[in-house]
Design a protein around this motif. Structure first.
Motif, PDB file in Angstrom:
ATOM      1  N   LEU A 212       0.889  -1.125  -0.219  1.00 14.31           N
ATOM      2  CA  LEU A 212      -0.054   0.025  -0.052  1.00 14.31           C
ATOM      3  C   LEU A 212       0.880   1.222  -0.006  1.00 14.31           C
ATOM      4  O   LEU A 212       0.506   2.105  -0.736  1.00 14.31           O
ATOM      5  CB  LEU A 212      -0.893  -0.005   1.159  1.00 14.31           C
ATOM      6  N   ARG A 213       1.779   1.241   0.860  1.00 16.95           N
ATOM      7  CA  ARG A 213       2.830   2.314   0.654  1.00 16.95           C
ATOM      8  C   ARG A 213       3.381   2.926  -0.480  1.00 16.95           C
ATOM      9  O   ARG A 213       3.678   3.926  -0.703  1.00 16.95           O
ATOM     10  CB  ARG A 213       3.915   2.105   1.921  1.00 16.95           C
ATOM     11  N   GLU A 214       3.503   1.755  -1.408  1.00 18.99           N
ATOM     12  CA  GLU A 214       4.079   2.189  -2.669  1.00 18.99           C
ATOM     13  C   GLU A 214       3.409   2.896  -3.453  1.00 18.99           C
ATOM     14  O   GLU A 214       3.791   3.721  -4.629  1.00 18.99           O
ATOM     15  CB  GLU A 214       4.176   0.655  -3.452  1.00 18.99           C
ATOM     16  N   TRP A 215       1.822   3.256  -3.157  1.00 17.07           N
ATOM     17  CA  TRP A 215       1.325   4.622  -3.932  1.00 17.07           C
ATOM     18  C   TRP A 215       1.838   5.651  -3.638  1.00 17.07           C
ATOM     19  O   TRP A 215       1.569   6.622  -4.362  1.00 17.07           O
ATOM     20  CB  TRP A 215      -0.149   4.435  -3.365  1.00 17.07           C
ATOM     21  N   ALA A 216       2.826   5.869  -2.954  1.00 16.98           N
ATOM     22  CA  ALA A 216       3.675   7.085  -2.835  1.00 16.98           C
ATOM     23  C   ALA A 216       4.286   7.734  -4.221  1.00 16.98           C
ATOM     24  O   ALA A 216       4.448   8.748  -4.281  1.00 16.98           O
ATOM     25  CB  ALA A 216       4.770   7.060  -1.626  1.00 16.98           C
ATOM     26  N   ALA A 217       4.551   6.628  -4.908  1.00 14.94           N
ATOM     27  CA  ALA A 217       5.137   6.587  -6.239  1.00 14.94           C
ATOM     28  C   ALA A 217       4.223   7.610  -7.049  1.00 14.94           C
ATOM     29  O   ALA A 217       4.458   7.841  -8.243  1.00 14.94           O
ATOM     30  CB  ALA A 217       5.619   5.291  -6.887  1.00 14.94           C
ATOM     31  N   ALA A 218       2.931   7.451  -6.860  1.00 16.28           N
ATOM     32  CA  ALA A 218       1.838   7.945  -7.870  1.00 16.28           C
ATOM     33  C   ALA A 218       1.677   9.487  -7.673  1.00 16.28           C
ATOM     34  O   ALA A 218       0.845   9.952  -8.390  1.00 16.28           O
ATOM     35  CB  ALA A 218       0.468   7.263  -7.535  1.00 16.28           C
ATOM     36  N   THR A 219       2.298  10.190  -6.601  1.00 11.32           N
ATOM     37  CA  THR A 219       2.223  11.452  -6.387  1.00 11.32           C
ATOM     38  C   THR A 219       3.695  12.184  -6.885  1.00 11.32           C
ATOM     39  O   THR A 219       4.605  11.901  -6.233  1.00 11.32           O
ATOM     40  CB  THR A 219       1.757  11.869  -5.157  1.00 11.32           C
ATOM     41  N   ALA A 220       3.637  13.089  -7.561  1.00 11.29           N
ATOM     42  CA  ALA A 220       4.729  14.106  -7.771  1.00 11.29           C
ATOM     43  C   ALA A 220       4.809  15.154  -6.794  1.00 11.29           C
ATOM     44  O   ALA A 220       5.883  15.884  -6.899  1.00 11.29           O
ATOM     45  CB  ALA A 220       4.685  14.639  -9.122  1.00 11.29           C
ATOM     46  N   THR A 221       3.927  15.257  -5.881  1.00  8.80           N
ATOM     47  CA  THR A 221       4.102  16.422  -4.951  1.00  8.80           C
ATOM     48  C   THR A 221       4.819  16.153  -3.716  1.00  8.80           C
ATOM     49  O   THR A 221       4.967  17.067  -3.028  1.00  8.80           O
ATOM     50  CB  THR A 221       2.674  16.731  -4.606  1.00  8.80           C
TER      51      THR A 221
END
Length: 258
Positions: A212-221
């Motif tokens: 789940l934490r790998e969703w961090a890659a989905a934001t450029a912010t």
């Protein structure tokens, strides 16, 4: 704006709250086999100036006689077409399970077309695009699909599938959704110019917290956080209030940031 009938917002979107001057519109994407109505109670836990909109996929509820869409690109392109007229306003997306992947893909399409990022992307009970694990359940027939629905623990679908007549009515949509997620293959994440928050139940065997934490890659912010709630894959049906109040806090932050 004139639109083809099959991408009209009135066909694809169900408003569970309308606001005269909405601060934000929260667009919610159901899970596989799910319907927009799963979000009908959410307005009670959100500020009155936040609109709540459920996405109605073909083949269910009042669209039950329409052909289902069983391919991710086709579905998300048509939803993006329906939402494009709202992209200049303030949109946030929430999606659970299959709906999380659909929400992410629609967000990408809208950002590429309009240059307008979402105010926030909320994803639940799903891994990001580079970590998804396609399953071939859709190839094994209806009994295997029904067994998988029961294993995942969707209480609404489980009740419907116990009734032979209702089962025949809902199976085409479930069948199409399982084909869609079974053919959604892993690929590199394309980051969004949007904050991302991810949610999961602590008993969800499909989505480990480290994935789940790998969703961090989905934001450029650089703005990513996650929450873990008690429950299984459908934790949000067991206690929606806790989840929606957390969404409300993030949406308040988004609106304050302009």
């Amino acid at each position: 704006m004139n639109r083809p009938a099959d991408v009209s917002p009135l066909k694809w979107l169900r408003w569970y709250r309308k606001a005269a001057e909405p601060r934000l519109r929260l667009v919610c994407f159901p899970h596989a086999g799910g319907a927009a109505s799963v979000f009908r109670d959410w307005p009670r836990w959100l500020p009155e100036d936040i609109e709540v909109i459920g996405v109605c996929y073909p083949g269910r509820q009042d669209r039950v006689m329409e052909p289902c869409v069983d391919e991710m690109g086709a579905l998300t392109t048509r939803i993006a077409d329906a939402l494009q007229g709202y992209a200049g306003g303030r949109l946030a997306f929430f999606g659970h399970s299959m709906g999380a992947s659909v929400a992410y893909e629609v967000a990408l399409r809208l950002q590429q077309r309009t240059g307008s990022p979402l105010a926030w992307l909320f994803v639940s009970g799903q891994l990001p695009s580079h970590r998804v694990v396609p399953k071939n359940v859709y190839r094994r027939g209806d009994d295997a699909i029904v067994d998988e629905v029961r294993r995942l623990g969707d209480p609404d679908a489980g009740t419907v599938l116990d009734d032979p007549d209702l089962r025949e009515l809902v199976l085409p949509a479930i069948r199409a959704d399982f084909h869609l997620i079974g053919t959604y293959l892993p690929r590199p994440v394309s980051p969004l110019a949007t904050p991302v928050t991810a949610y999961v139940g602590d008993g969800d065997e499909e989505v480990p917290v480290e994935g789940l934490r790998e969703w961090a890659a989905a934001t450029a912010t650089g703005r990513f956080d996650h929450r873990v709630y008690p429950g299984g894959h459908f934790y949000l049906l067991e206690d929606p209030e806790a989840l929606v109040r957390d969404l409300a806090g993030h949406l308040t932050t988004a609106s304050a940031a302009g």
